[in-house]
Design a protein around this motif. Structure first.
Motif, PDB file in Angstrom:
ATOM      1  N   ALA A  87       0.855  -1.198   0.000  1.00 32.26           N
ATOM      2  CA  ALA A  87       0.000   0.000   0.000  1.00 32.26           C
ATOM      3  C   ALA A  87       0.884   1.239   0.000  1.00 32.26           C
ATOM      4  N   ILE A  88       0.646   2.110  -0.990  1.00 34.52           N
ATOM      5  CA  ILE A  88       1.446   3.331  -1.089  1.00 34.52           C
ATOM      6  C   ILE A  88       0.523   4.544  -1.012  1.00 34.52           C
ATOM      7  N   ASP A  89       0.713   5.370  -0.014  1.00 37.63           N
ATOM      8  CA  ASP A  89      -0.112   6.564   0.132  1.00 37.63           C
ATOM      9  C   ASP A  89       0.761   7.797   0.152  1.00 37.63           C
ATOM     10  N   GLY A  90       0.117   8.956  -0.015  1.00 39.05           N
ATOM     11  CA  GLY A  90       0.866  10.204   0.077  1.00 39.05           C
ATOM     12  C   GLY A  90       0.127  11.340  -0.592  1.00 39.05           C
ATOM     13  N   TYR A  91       0.703  12.537  -0.471  1.00 44.23           N
ATOM     14  CA  TYR A  91       0.093  13.737  -1.051  1.00 44.23           C
ATOM     15  C   TYR A  91       0.133  13.672  -2.582  1.00 44.23           C
ATOM     16  N   SER A  92      -0.572  14.633  -3.201  1.00 42.92           N
ATOM     17  CA  SER A  92      -0.603  14.692  -4.668  1.00 42.92           C
ATOM     18  C   SER A  92       0.802  14.936  -5.224  1.00 42.92           C
ATOM     19  N   LEU A  95      -6.572  11.622   4.282  1.00 36.99           N
ATOM     20  CA  LEU A  95      -5.181  11.225   4.035  1.00 36.99           C
ATOM     21  C   LEU A  95      -4.381  11.401   5.321  1.00 36.99           C
ATOM     22  N   VAL A  96      -3.986  10.285   5.907  1.00 37.54           N
ATOM     23  CA  VAL A  96      -3.085  10.335   7.065  1.00 37.54           C
ATOM     24  C   VAL A  96      -2.094   9.185   6.906  1.00 37.54           C
ATOM     25  N   ARG A  97      -0.958   9.348   7.534  1.00 41.00           N
ATOM     26  CA  ARG A  97       0.027   8.267   7.468  1.00 41.00           C
ATOM     27  C   ARG A  97      -0.399   7.162   8.431  1.00 41.00           C
ATOM     28  N   ALA A  98      -0.470   5.936   7.942  1.00 39.65           N
ATOM     29  CA  ALA A  98      -0.782   4.812   8.831  1.00 39.65           C
ATOM     30  C   ALA A  98       0.361   4.682   9.839  1.00 39.65           C
ATOM     31  N   ALA A  99       0.030   4.289  11.053  1.00 40.51           N
ATOM     32  CA  ALA A  99       1.044   4.214  12.110  1.00 40.51           C
ATOM     33  C   ALA A  99       2.183   3.280  11.723  1.00 40.51           C
ATOM     34  N   ASP A 100       1.870   2.238  10.949  1.00 37.75           N
ATOM     35  CA  ASP A 100       2.901   1.259  10.587  1.00 37.75           C
ATOM     36  C   ASP A 100       3.458   1.467   9.179  1.00 37.75           C
ATOM     37  N   ALA A 101       3.296   2.696   8.641  1.00 40.82           N
ATOM     38  CA  ALA A 101       3.836   2.959   7.295  1.00 40.82           C
ATOM     39  C   ALA A 101       5.265   3.488   7.382  1.00 40.82           C
ATOM     40  N   PHE A 102       6.090   3.117   6.422  1.00 40.48           N
ATOM     41  CA  PHE A 102       7.455   3.646   6.324  1.00 40.48           C
ATOM     42  C   PHE A 102       7.409   4.903   5.471  1.00 40.48           C
ATOM     43  N   GLU A 103       8.057   5.958   5.948  1.00 37.77           N
ATOM     44  CA  GLU A 103       8.003   7.212   5.189  1.00 37.77           C
ATOM     45  C   GLU A 103       9.133   7.294   4.174  1.00 37.77           C
ATOM     46  N   LEU A 104       8.767   7.741   2.986  1.00 35.07           N
ATOM     47  CA  LEU A 104       9.761   7.924   1.925  1.00 35.07           C
ATOM     48  C   LEU A 104       9.666   9.360   1.413  1.00 35.07           C
ATOM     49  N   ASP A 105      10.656  10.190   1.745  1.00 31.10           N
ATOM     50  CA  ASP A 105      10.706  11.558   1.231  1.00 31.10           C
ATOM     51  C   ASP A 105      11.619  11.529   0.017  1.00 31.10           C
ATOM     52  N   ASN A 106      11.013  11.696  -1.156  1.00 35.16           N
ATOM     53  CA  ASN A 106      11.805  11.525  -2.384  1.00 35.16           C
ATOM     54  C   ASN A 106      12.139  12.848  -3.054  1.00 35.16           C
ATOM     55  N   SER A 107      12.114  13.942  -2.279  1.00 36.81           N
ATOM     56  CA  SER A 107      12.407  15.268  -2.869  1.00 36.81           C
ATOM     57  C   SER A 107      13.716  15.245  -3.649  1.00 36.81           C
ATOM     58  N   ARG A 136      -6.150  20.449  -3.178  1.00 34.94           N
ATOM     59  CA  ARG A 136      -6.417  19.008  -3.104  1.00 34.94           C
ATOM     60  C   ARG A 136      -5.861  18.415  -1.806  1.00 34.94           C
ATOM     61  N   ASP A 137      -4.638  18.791  -1.475  1.00 37.68           N
ATOM     62  CA  ASP A 137      -4.040  18.265  -0.243  1.00 37.68           C
ATOM     63  C   ASP A 137      -4.878  18.642   0.961  1.00 37.68           C
ATOM     64  N   TYR A 138      -5.378  19.898   0.952  1.00 38.00           N
ATOM     65  CA  TYR A 138      -6.167  20.358   2.099  1.00 38.00           C
ATOM     66  C   TYR A 138      -7.453  19.530   2.210  1.00 38.00           C
ATOM     67  N   ILE A 139      -8.178  19.430   1.104  1.00 36.23           N
ATOM     68  CA  ILE A 139      -9.465  18.687   1.143  1.00 36.23           C
ATOM     69  C   ILE A 139      -9.199  17.218   1.478  1.00 36.23           C
ATOM     70  N   VAL A 174      -1.080  25.441 -10.887  1.00 33.49           N
ATOM     71  CA  VAL A 174      -0.730  24.066 -10.526  1.00 33.49           C
ATOM     72  C   VAL A 174      -0.487  23.998  -9.017  1.00 33.49           C
ATOM     73  N   VAL A 175       0.237  24.983  -8.481  1.00 33.26           N
ATOM     74  CA  VAL A 175       0.506  25.021  -7.033  1.00 33.26           C
ATOM     75  C   VAL A 175      -0.805  25.145  -6.273  1.00 33.26           C
ATOM     76  N   LYS A 176      -1.689  26.031  -6.772  1.00 35.88           N
ATOM     77  CA  LYS A 176      -2.977  26.263  -6.086  1.00 35.88           C
ATOM     78  C   LYS A 176      -3.796  24.974  -6.055  1.00 35.88           C
ATOM     79  N   ASN A 177      -3.838  24.272  -7.184  1.00 32.20           N
ATOM     80  CA  ASN A 177      -4.605  23.019  -7.259  1.00 32.20           C
ATOM     81  C   ASN A 177      -4.034  21.967  -6.302  1.00 32.20           C
ATOM     82  N   LEU A 178      -2.700  21.892  -6.257  1.00 33.17           N
ATOM     83  CA  LEU A 178      -2.061  20.921  -5.344  1.00 33.17           C
ATOM     84  C   LEU A 178      -2.446  21.207  -3.896  1.00 33.17           C
ATOM     85  N   ARG A 179      -2.344  22.505  -3.517  1.00 36.59           N
ATOM     86  CA  ARG A 179      -2.643  22.893  -2.135  1.00 36.59           C
ATOM     87  C   ARG A 179      -4.092  22.596  -1.785  1.00 36.59           C
TER      88      ARG A 179
END
Ligand code: DC
Length: 227
Positions: free
Chosen positions: A9-14, A193-205, A181-184, A174-179
Motif C-alpha cells: 500500500a502506497i499513500d501520500g500527497y498529490s 489522508l493520514v500516514r498509517a502508524a505502521d507505514a514507512f516514510e519515503l521523502d523523495n524530494s 487538493r491536499d487540504y481537502i 498548478v501550485v494552487k490546485n495541489l494545495r
C-alpha cells in the motif's frame, strides 16, 4: 529478488511520484499495479459528463444511484476504462483534477471505489497507490509506504508532466490546485489522508526513481528476511 505474495500500500500527497514508483515496483516484482486515484478521477469525469456536478462543486444526489451502473476498470496496461471507452487521457485533465477532491470526499463514492478496488485486488500480489490504502482499503497490507516531497518539487513535477503532454499550465495554478487538493484530502471526514502508524516514510524530494527502488528493496529484504 523474489518476494512473497504480499499487498503493498502506497499513500501520500498529490504529485509525490506515487504512481511512477508503484508502477516500476510492480513491474520489477511481477505484481499488479492498481491506481486508486484513477477510479476517483473516473467517477469525477462521469459526474461531469452527466451534468451531475456544477461549477461550485455541488453534486446531484442522483449520482449515488447512477454509480450502480458505472463500469470503471483497468486494462492490462493500467489504462482506465469507462465501459469500453478508454478515458485514461480525459481523467488526467486539469478540469477533472479541479473537481476530484470534493467527489472523493463523498462517502458513497468511496464505498463504490473501495468495492471495485477489493474486487480487482482479489488475486493478491498487488501494489496499490492512493490516499487511504494503508488506513482504510488494505489496513492489513504487509508493507505500507507513505510518500512525501517538498511542495516546490511536487508542483514542478506536475507542471513538467502537463507540459510533456502538450498542455499549457500556469505554474501558480498548478501550485494552487495541489494545495487545495491536499487540504481537502487531509481534512475530509471519511478516510482522510493520514500516514498509517505502521507505514514507512519515503521523502523523495531529492531521490531518483532508481534510488527509491533500491530503498524499498532494502526495506523488503529486511522486513521479510530475504537474502
Ligand atoms: O492520485 P491522484 O492525484 O490521481 O488522485 C486523485 C484524487 O483522488 C485525489 O485528489 C484524492 C482522491 N483519492 C482519494 O481520496 N483516495 C485515494 N485512495 C486515491 C485518490
Amino acid at each position: 529478488m523474489t518476494i512473497p505474495d504480499i499487498t503493498i500500500a502506497i499513500d501520500g500527497y498529490s504529485s509525490t511520484g506515487k504512481s511512477s514508483f508503484a508502477k516500476l515496483l510492480a513491474r520489477r516484482f511481477g505484481f499488479t499495479y492498481l491506481d486508486s486515484g484513477a477510479m476517483y478521477r473516473g467517477v469525477t469525469l462521469f459526474a461531469q459528463e452527466e451534468g451531475l456536478i456544477n461549477r461550485r462543486n455541488m453534486v446531484d444526489p442522483s449520482l449515488e444511484q447512477a454509480l450502480k451502473d458505472l463500469d470503471l476498470h483497468f486494462d492490462a496496461n493500467n489504462r482506465t476504462y469507462m465501459g469500453d471507452r478508454c478515458i485514461e487521457h480525459l481523467i488526467r485533465s486539469l478540469e477533472v483534477a479541479a473537481q476530484v477532491s470534493p467527489i472523493a470526499a463523498i462517502p458513497y463514492v468511496r464505498n463504490y471505489v473501495d468495492d471495485r478496488l477489493h474486487a480487482f485486488a482479489k488475486g493478491g500480489r498487488v501494489v496499490m497507490d492512493g490516499r487511504d490504502i494503508g488506513t482504510t482499503v488494505f489496513p492489513d497490507a504487509e508493507l505500507k509506504i507513505f510518500m512525501t516531497a517538498s511542495e516546490e518539487v511536487r508542483a514542478r513535477r506536475r507542471y513538467d508532466e502537463m507540459v510533456a503532454k502538450g498542455e499549457h499550465p500556469v505554474f501558480e495554478e498548478v501550485v494552487k490546485n495541489l494545495r487545495e487538493r491536499d487540504y481537502i484530502d487531509s481534512h475530509r471526514e471519511t478516510s482522510p489522508l493520514v500516514r498509517a502508524a505502521d507505514a514507512f516514510e519515503l521523502d523523495n524530494s531529492e531521490m531518483s526513481l532508481d534510488q527509491e527502488i533500491a530503498w524499498v528493496q532494502g526495506l523488503i529484504q529486511g522486513k521479510f528476511s530475504i537474502l
